[in-house]
Design an enzyme around this catalytic site. Sequence first.
Site, mmCIF file in Angstrom:
data_model
loop_
_atom_site.group_PDB
_atom_site.id
_atom_site.type_symbol
_atom_site.label_atom_id
_atom_site.label_comp_id
_atom_site.label_asym_id
_atom_site.label_seq_id
_atom_site.Cartn_x
_atom_site.Cartn_y
_atom_site.Cartn_z
ATOM 1 N N LYS A 96 46.418 12.792 -56.817
ATOM 2 C CA LYS A 96 45.515 13.243 -55.560
ATOM 3 C C LYS A 96 45.917 14.370 -54.966
ATOM 4 O O LYS A 96 44.964 15.304 -54.673
ATOM 5 C CB LYS A 96 45.041 11.984 -54.790
ATOM 6 C CG LYS A 96 44.600 10.746 -55.637
ATOM 7 C CD LYS A 96 44.111 9.560 -54.594
ATOM 8 C CE LYS A 96 43.686 8.475 -55.439
ATOM 9 N NZ LYS A 96 43.564 7.312 -54.648
ATOM 10 N N GLY A 119 58.684 -3.023 -62.781
ATOM 11 C CA GLY A 119 58.861 -1.357 -63.192
ATOM 12 C C GLY A 119 59.224 -1.149 -64.301
ATOM 13 O O GLY A 119 59.929 -0.176 -64.499
ATOM 14 N N LYS A 164 58.203 11.518 -71.915
ATOM 15 C CA LYS A 164 58.459 11.743 -73.289
ATOM 16 C C LYS A 164 57.476 12.438 -74.252
ATOM 17 O O LYS A 164 57.680 12.845 -75.336
ATOM 18 C CB LYS A 164 58.759 10.297 -73.901
ATOM 19 C CG LYS A 164 60.096 9.568 -73.539
ATOM 20 C CD LYS A 164 59.974 8.071 -74.031
ATOM 21 C CE LYS A 164 59.164 7.180 -73.307
ATOM 22 N NZ LYS A 164 59.510 6.860 -71.586
ATOM 23 N N VAL A 197 65.195 9.191 -73.162
ATOM 24 C CA VAL A 197 65.648 7.753 -73.921
ATOM 25 C C VAL A 197 66.896 6.944 -73.081
ATOM 26 O O VAL A 197 67.887 7.719 -72.742
ATOM 27 C CB VAL A 197 66.399 8.183 -75.323
ATOM 28 C CG1 VAL A 197 66.839 7.190 -76.298
ATOM 29 C CG2 VAL A 197 65.357 9.050 -76.073
ATOM 30 N N LYS A 206 60.822 7.675 -78.599
ATOM 31 C CA LYS A 206 62.459 7.702 -78.237
ATOM 32 C C LYS A 206 63.171 7.973 -79.451
ATOM 33 O O LYS A 206 63.975 8.927 -79.629
ATOM 34 C CB LYS A 206 62.678 6.377 -77.477
ATOM 35 C CG LYS A 206 62.065 6.343 -76.276
ATOM 36 C CD LYS A 206 62.731 4.955 -75.615
ATOM 37 C CE LYS A 206 62.030 4.793 -74.222
ATOM 38 N NZ LYS A 206 62.448 3.454 -73.477
ATOM 39 N N GLY A 261 63.997 0.618 -65.533
ATOM 40 C CA GLY A 261 63.948 0.478 -64.055
ATOM 41 C C GLY A 261 63.716 1.572 -63.387
ATOM 42 O O GLY A 261 64.312 2.949 -63.816
#
Length: 813
Positions: free
Chosen positions: A506, A662, A577, A607, A680, A795
């Site tokens: 935004k 997450g 990625k 990765v 990956k 994470g």
Amino acid sequence: MKVLKFGGTSVANAHNIMKVVALLEKCKERKVVVISALKGVTDALNEAINKSQSHNDKYEIILKELYQKHCDVIVQVIPEKNQEAILEKVESCFRQIDNLLKGSFYLGELSPKKKDFILAFGEILSSRIVYEKLKSEKQKVAYWDAQELIVTNSNFGNAEVNFELTDYSIQYYFERCQADIIIAPGFIAKDQNGNITTLGRGGSDYTAAIIAAALDADQLEIWTDVSGMYTANPKIVKQAKPIDHILYREAMELSHFGAKVLYAPTIQPVLNKNIPVQIKNTFEPEAIGTLINNKKNDSINPVKGISHIGDITLITVEGSGLIGVYGVSKRLFGAIAKEKINIILITQASSEHSICIAVSENDSLKAKAAIDEEFKYEIKQQKIKPSLVENDQCIIAVVGENMKNHQGLSGKIFSTLGKNNINIRAIAQGASERNISSVIDKKDVKKALNCLHEKFFEGNIKQLNLFIAGVGNVGSKFIEQIQQQKRYLKDNLKINIRVIAVCNSKTMIFDQDGIDLNNWENLLKGGEMACIDSFLSKVEELNLRNSIFIDNTADNQIASVYQHFLKQNVAVVTCNKIACSSDYENYVQLKNLSLKYGAPFLFETNVGAGLPIINTLKNLIVSGDKVNKIQAVLSGSLNFIFNHFCADYSFHDIVKQAGNEGYTEPDPKIDLSGIDVMRKILILIRESGYQMEIDQIHNESFLPKEVLEAESINDFFKALEENEAHFKKLFLEASSKNCRLKYVAEFENGKAKVGLQLIEKEHPFYNLEGKDNIVLFHTDRYAEQPLLIKGAGAGAAVTASGIFADVIRIANI
């Protein structure tokens, strides 16, 4: 006896003049005091002259403002009973100026002689004001009219001094003067015909040096608004610092190449007499300032300062007609000299095929015309090409008397510029090696000054300028880690990190001095509307050294602009990625651009999050090993999901939990569909040296059709609930065989696949817990036992730490 010169800022207003008076009272020695015009007056008079010549009657407004400015200062500084004479002097001066400019307004021109006559009034009035102030305080003060003391030729605007007549005149008046303080205007003189001349911009410094040399003064003091000469222009290089001590010739070089605190010709008169020069700050008189003399010191740093001249034009003359022809250089320089054009830099190829000169941009058209006219016959015969003019250039000068005794210094300078993608158009270095000058594009001057200053003056502290896109889970953790480690990095690794820009979907904010990381969230809320094109333009406009773009998003549009950053010599660090798993041609192009422009392109977190998988793979390949087979569990989110999925929980709930913690992408279908794992393994395959596209990877999806075809995230979770029986069946099948479900990626014999597999207890993947990733590299060297890398593969914190590691890696390049 001392000679003191006070610049325009030092006498800019009544308050400052009182500071000057106080300083003079503290100095108990006999002294000559040279005064510049009030700040801005000479520029304003020049503007008035230009407007009058252009038939613009607004010159009258400028004159009225200048008249009022001088009157206001007089009223505030001088007691009322002593004001009448000086006010009459001001009125008389401006009446003369007005009469001359009226004629200029009607005729559309003003001779150089009359321009000098007008410009002289700035110094005449300011020096008179200071004199009247001191006289009103009953100081033993005298006034010298510099016009009667300094004799020059008639080169109006930049007159040359006749030192024999000038020295005699100054000594004659000084011997007969009994005053303790002698006030004199700077900048002005007279030719032998009695016409007023000026000594060039900065000429007040020169006036003071001429007087100091004539009188064999003990010291010349230049009082200004900065605490001496700086290692670089402090307005451009924030880390620049005052130079305590510098040699005459070093000061001459720096001032010639743009150090405006000192007018370049000032040094020569005092150099001949070995008179020390002290540059002091009127507003910080206790500061040490800069001492200029001929005493060498034992400074370890061979570089004393870095200076620059902007608005330069490079003019090149080349052709076979130059080779082995006598007198070509003489003709070239003669043609320039006839036009009274100053050549700032000269360089000539050893082949004699070309001669390159640098001149002020204001003189470029005149210089080109003079050169082409001089060589018109050779140009017509095509022996020499018409002169090539390149505007918008700048000269960077690295100065130091001891540079000649340090091997590899030129290499350090040019490699530092090269690493920052700063193209050098021309190089000049004298045999003394006191000055190494380079011509570069004007747009790169800030970057060049800062990276060179960093190299030679900042204790090997490397400043990184970060531009961060994406401040969700990963991005906010990354900023938190920067804030936490900033002091440690500076103290222990000599790395200073500044976050210059932050943006989300935004809004975006920029601060070239560094965003306050304690308040970045509030600042971002009030930022301007986010736009990737505007973001790119701003990065290009700032053109900062050691710039790094950090992509913490999974956005395709942002991934598509990496090439633009790399072409600007901006490094790219990304956990996104998309770019590296896009078309192979695009992947190769990004790699090539990184090499071409010297801008690192690092994507370790593509990765394994923070695991050193890609870097380890790169080391294998560059050392000559060959990857034959890859087996891997590459999705921390899928590993988390299948490690927690059991008979007591629904698959839907476990996927929700993974997202909340997450471990999944914002759209969890990217993880569960296998697309993320395909990307990956594709990146690992490409980094292993194989060419492959993503559609060549076989995806054995475990998701029902309804889940795969869900158009929104809500529809996706709804489809998961509706197909719970399918997922329970997968779990029960694995349990019945004492196996665990793992989503595995494999590559062997040029083929790749991803899919859910039943893993038996004996397999290395069986005990992979939580969100961990694992990769097995089977190579020529690791044939019997594969190289195994294992650890947390998802994470926000570990991904952010992986990005951080890539940033530090760039700092160490």
